[in-house]
Enzyme design. Sequence first.
Site, PDB file in Angstrom:
ATOM      1  N   ASP A   1       0.832  -1.203   0.000  1.00 23.65           N
ATOM      2  CA  ASP A   1       0.000   0.000   0.000  1.00 23.65           C
ATOM      3  C   ASP A   1       0.870   1.257   0.000  1.00 23.65           C
ATOM      4  OD1 ASP A   1      -2.814   0.989   0.359  1.00 23.65           O
ATOM      5  OD2 ASP A   1      -1.953   1.882   2.172  1.00 23.65           O
TER       6      ASP A   1
ATOM      7  N   GLU B   1       2.086  -0.122  -4.730  1.00 21.30           N
ATOM      8  CA  GLU B   1       1.123   0.899  -5.150  1.00 21.30           C
ATOM      9  C   GLU B   1       1.879   2.224  -5.164  1.00 21.30           C
ATOM     10  OE1 GLU B   1      -3.195   2.892  -4.059  1.00 21.30           O
ATOM     11  OE2 GLU B   1      -1.741   2.517  -2.489  1.00 21.30           O
TER      12      GLU B   1
HETATM   13  C1  NOJ Z   1      -4.479   3.009  -0.820  1.00 20.91           C
HETATM   14  C2  NOJ Z   1      -5.618   2.069  -0.604  1.00 20.91           C
HETATM   15  O1  NOJ Z   1      -5.894   1.408  -1.808  1.00 20.91           O
HETATM   16  C3  NOJ Z   1      -6.779   2.897  -0.090  1.00 20.91           C
HETATM   17  O2  NOJ Z   1      -7.977   2.186  -0.102  1.00 20.91           O
HETATM   18  C4  NOJ Z   1      -6.403   3.407   1.276  1.00 20.91           C
HETATM   19  O3  NOJ Z   1      -7.410   4.270   1.770  1.00 20.91           O
HETATM   20  C5  NOJ Z   1      -5.092   4.189   1.230  1.00 20.91           C
HETATM   21  N1  NOJ Z   1      -4.072   3.541   0.447  1.00 20.91           N
HETATM   22  C6  NOJ Z   1      -4.540   4.412   2.609  1.00 20.91           C
HETATM   23  O4  NOJ Z   1      -4.096   3.184   3.151  1.00 20.91           O
END
Ligand code: NOJ
Length: 553
Positions: A227, A299
């Site tokens: 993440d 990500e």
């Molecule tokens: C990216 C995640 O996909 C999202 O759903 C989340 O709110 C944020 N990161 C914070 O962790």
Amino acid sequence: MPVPQGEHVHDQNPPISTTIPATSGPERPWWPDAVIYEVYIRSLADSDGDGTGDLQGVIDRLDHIQALGVNAVWITPFFPSPGHDHGYDVSDFRGIDPTFGDTETFRRLVADLHGRGMRLLVDVVPNHTSHEHPWFRAAIAEGRGGTEYRDYYLWSDPGPDGGPPNNWLANFGGSAWTWEPRSEQYYLHAYLPEQPDLNWRNPRVVEEWVDILAHWIDLGADGFRIDVAHNLLKHPDLPDNPVLEVAATEHVPAGRVRSARGLDRVYDVDQDEVVDLFARLRERLPRTHAGEEPFLLGETVLERPDRVERYLQAGRLDAAMWFGTDRVSFEAAEVARVLRTPGADTAGTFGWFLSNHDRARPASRLGSADRALALAAAVLAMPGPYLLYQGEELGMLDLEIDPHTARDPIARRAGELDVSRDRARSPIPWTDEPGRGFSTAEPWLAHGPLPEHGSAATQHGDVRSHLNRWRGLLSTWAGLRHQLPASASVDHDADLLTLTRGTLTVWVNFGGEAVPLKRPAGAEILWRSQPGGDPATLRAGEAVWLREPTRGT
Ligand code: NOJ
Ligand code: MG
């Protein structure tokens, strides 16, 4: 042969195995052109009648997932969490929230996936914890100057005016700093105040994470979705971010509220040295049950592809999500501009996707499920894994957000209903019944409109359905992907986009009129996004995959 769907029957116990059969030679890892199915766990399938999807629900739907022809499943967070950000606020990184199951259910899921030849990616959240995590509680209790857990987080005294130390903004609204009255300092949070950011410059935090990742590998994970990987380090001097003259408000939704888009994020994200953290982690990780290096997918929510490429240098991430295709319009020139291949000094690949649990559904955003599939047919053919978000294979549409039942903090706290991520999170419509075969109870989030081609059960039996077109595309891909070179070239002429990768040519007609399909002599049509059709015509909004004859045969 598609596997029977609809009313699901448990006919036998899942085969138990701890390793996965090799799907490619030792010289070639499994992931470069893999299809990875994203399960948003709350909304896939509810097995225990509490209205929320769970791990047993995933096991119950593995026939559907396997019949699609995907190679791996990425499951969004199922760890204990107070749920302020629906699981992305974790209070125990090694545990499983009872809402979703327990370690035994997780082990069964791994065994079932591996027995079917699919891998499992765990979605880890290393940038922040929940405010209820024991580390954060200890950091508060220790107070200023504490030596055990205080430095796991980022603390600061007030700025000269007595307010927050700098102008950084939280993605879900307000300042990125919250005052903690007991220890009398501000703490940093890129998201909600309930999600304090970890201090990755503290070597003890790195050690904790080596241990957490090893724990999940030990339980059978084959890799991780990391993440907000670009967010882990912040500039140590905490300088103000420059104010943008024109706030980036046109990109909707971008997982950030509008009021948080007025700064150029020079100092709080994507610091030059962040990429080295992934090399440090990788060096320390054990091999998976299959004896592979764990696959690391980051990500990386960045505007510029050259910044994403840094994460892909040798020894760092294997794949990094490139946020180029999640908001393109249905235009050849625009699509051609974002279909990029990373430069020569990278070892990894971009991770491609049209949607995920934070973005609008492509069938809604692009105007139709047909268009979404035509675009996907080009994006899938790019070098790098394709991340297929649950429901995309059904042509699911956005949920219309009702202010009274909205769940996403972007809607509830910041009031920005039109960019609420709930739109993409409604439960999967397995059947046409009122509960849609998702749960026997009221679902945690309302059902969206039925897709144009109906529920999964209806689509299963219809050869022309969106689902069966996706199955056809992915089975064609399975037969091709190991034979293709690692690079592709993309071109466009007016409304016609051409992607060439070895013997595969993809044509997409982004225009409103049919055009002649000029097939080179001997070229074979492998798949087309609209059923039927004249072999000499590419219809409006249609994609075609062609195979050129191999020279010398
Ligand atoms: C990216 C995640 O996909 C999202 O759903 C989340 O709110 C944020 N990161 C914070 O962790
Ligand atoms: Mg449940």
